[in-house]
Design an enzyme around this catalytic site. Structure first.
Site, PDB file in Angstrom:
ATOM      1  N   THR A 152       0.877  -1.165   0.000  1.00 24.04           N
ATOM      2  CA  THR A 152       0.000   0.000   0.000  1.00 24.04           C
ATOM      3  C   THR A 152       0.906   1.203   0.000  1.00 24.04           C
ATOM      4  O   THR A 152       1.807   1.267   0.786  1.00 24.04           O
ATOM      5  CB  THR A 152      -0.914   0.095   1.234  1.00 24.04           C
ATOM      6  OG1 THR A 152      -0.184  -0.281   2.370  1.00 24.04           O
ATOM      7  CG2 THR A 152      -2.114  -0.790   1.097  1.00 24.04           C
ATOM      8  N   ASN A 177      -8.984  15.030   4.048  1.00 18.75           N
ATOM      9  CA  ASN A 177      -9.558  14.447   2.855  1.00 18.75           C
ATOM     10  C   ASN A 177     -10.652  15.314   2.242  1.00 18.75           C
ATOM     11  O   ASN A 177     -10.872  15.280   1.034  1.00 18.75           O
ATOM     12  CB  ASN A 177     -10.052  13.027   3.155  1.00 18.75           C
ATOM     13  CG  ASN A 177      -8.902  12.057   3.241  1.00 18.75           C
ATOM     14  OD1 ASN A 177      -8.365  11.633   2.245  1.00 18.75           O
ATOM     15  ND2 ASN A 177      -8.492  11.725   4.469  1.00 18.75           N
TER      16      ASN A 177
END
Length: 403
Positions: A188, A398
């Protein structure tokens, strides 16, 4: 703010590897955001990539090029733009940027990108910056490289280890970036590791898969697997040590050092998770097999209710209980289940532990790091997963990512 994470100490040069950075202005004009890594002829290269079906253009191109087994002369990495969700135009853009680097290195280059998905890659800006990055190539450029590939990271991530093989000193150095959209389905984020050991490509690929299993494939920040996840391991052979033979004692010692590097980098990604204030180890024991242990661990590690309670320092252990109970495990016998947080028991034989107190539980949840230990009473296999909490800042970062 990163949890118990600071800038890495000295990152050791790896013979046969040089790194150079430059500012390409991909998203911000005032920082280096382009990395060129050059490797000597004869370097073995192994890689793992995301399994996301909407994988980024550079991932597609890297897979194709590695399948051709052509010699790799370097890597080109840009931050600020993922070149994902860009279709055929994105593939062409990746090829053009790689070609600009190939002019400098006179051989095949693998491209990598990280950043915003769905935006066209600024090929002209990247290509024009490549010569500047090439002009900055140096053996001790690892820390600058780690900074150049950062996006929402707050701390550059790097690690070095050394060991003796055949009377020669072998070095392993790696860097990684990642803080959000972190969930394993390969590795990841982006990570680049190099060694001056002599390792064949097949043996190197095996070592990488083994090292990733309990490091980059054992972390989660938010349960989202990126389109761009890539983990690359390069072996130059420049140390002069004898070539590693699979299953030898030297291979075992090399693998242990590689696992240490990968483990440090992977955990650094979680410690620097977007908005993270807690680093949490979820350890599941007494499972029937590794897959079962990991299913239980990830059920808890992905639980927004548990992660927000951890942020609040709220010892709401019912959220742990609920996650274990809904984990995909057939015929779980609750009378065999034991749960604890650090040294504080929560559940024994499926019943609330008589010694538990809210004060003791709250003291653990207030720690910057703690471990949830779950014993299933079904077998002898254990597995660990590393995660972090969800804070207000995770939402803010975000929500404002493209601002």
């Amino acid at each position: 703010m990163a949890v118990n994470l600071t800038e890495p100490g000295p990152l050791l040069p790896v013979g046969g590897i040089r790194l150079g950075t430059a500012a390409a202005g991909v998203r911000a004009p005032d920082r280096d955001d382009l990395l060129l890594l050059a490797c000597d002829a004869g370097t073995s290269v192994a890689a793992l990539f995301t399994r996301n079906a909407f994988c980024a253009a550079p991932v597609t191109l890297c897979r194709q090029r590695l399948a051709e087994r052509t010699a790799v002369h370097g890597l080109l990495i840009n931050a600020g733009n993922a070149n994902a969700g860009t279709g055929a135009a994105g593939l062409d853009a990746a090829r053009q940027c790689a070609a600009a680097a190939e002019t400098q290195l006179e051989g095949m280059v693998l491209p990598f990108s990280t950043g915003v998905i769905g935006e066209a890659l600024p090929v002209a800006r990247i290509s024009s910056a490549v010569p500047r990055a090439a002009g900055n190539l140096r053996a001790d450029g690892w820390l600058a490289a780690a900074r150049a590939i950062m996006t929402t990271d707050t701390v550059p991530k790097g690690c070095s280890r050394q060991l003796e093989i055949g009377g020669r000193t072998v070095t392993i150095t790696g860097i990684a970036k990642g803080a959000g959209m972190i969930c394993p389905d390969m590795a990841t984020m982006l990570a680049f590791v190099a060694t001056d050991a002599a390792v064949s490509r097949s043996t190197l690929q095996r070592a990488l898969a083994e090292a990733a299993a309990d490091s980059f494939n054992a972390i989660t920040v938010d349960g989202d697997t990126s389109t761009n996840d890539s983990l690359v391991l390069m072996a130059t052979g420049a140390s002069g040590a004898p070539a590693l033979a699979p299953d030898s004692d030297d291979y075992a010692r090399f693998l242990a050092a590689l696992q240490a590097v990968c483990g440090t980098l992977a955990q650094a990604v979680v410690r620097d998770g977007e908005g993270a204030t807690r680093f949490i180890t979820v350890r599941v024991e007494q499972a029937r097999d590794r897959d079962e242990a990991r299913r239980v661990a990830y059920t808890l590690a992905h639980s927004p209710l548990f992660k927000t309670a951890a942020f609040a320092g709220d010892a709401n252990w019912g959220r742990i209980l609920a996650a274990v109970g809904r984990a995909p495990v057939d015929a779980l016998d609750l009378s065999r289940v034991t749960i604890a947080i650090d040294d504080v028991p929560l559940v024994a034989a499926g019943e609330p532990h008589p010694d538990y107190s809210e004060a003791a539980g709250s003291a653990v949840f207030a720690r910057a790091e703690f471990t949830v230990r779950i014993q299933l009473g079904r077998g002898r296999t254990a597995a660990e997963v590393y995660t972090c909490d969800f804070s207000y800042d995770y939402v803010r970062i975000n929500a404002e990512y493209r601002s």
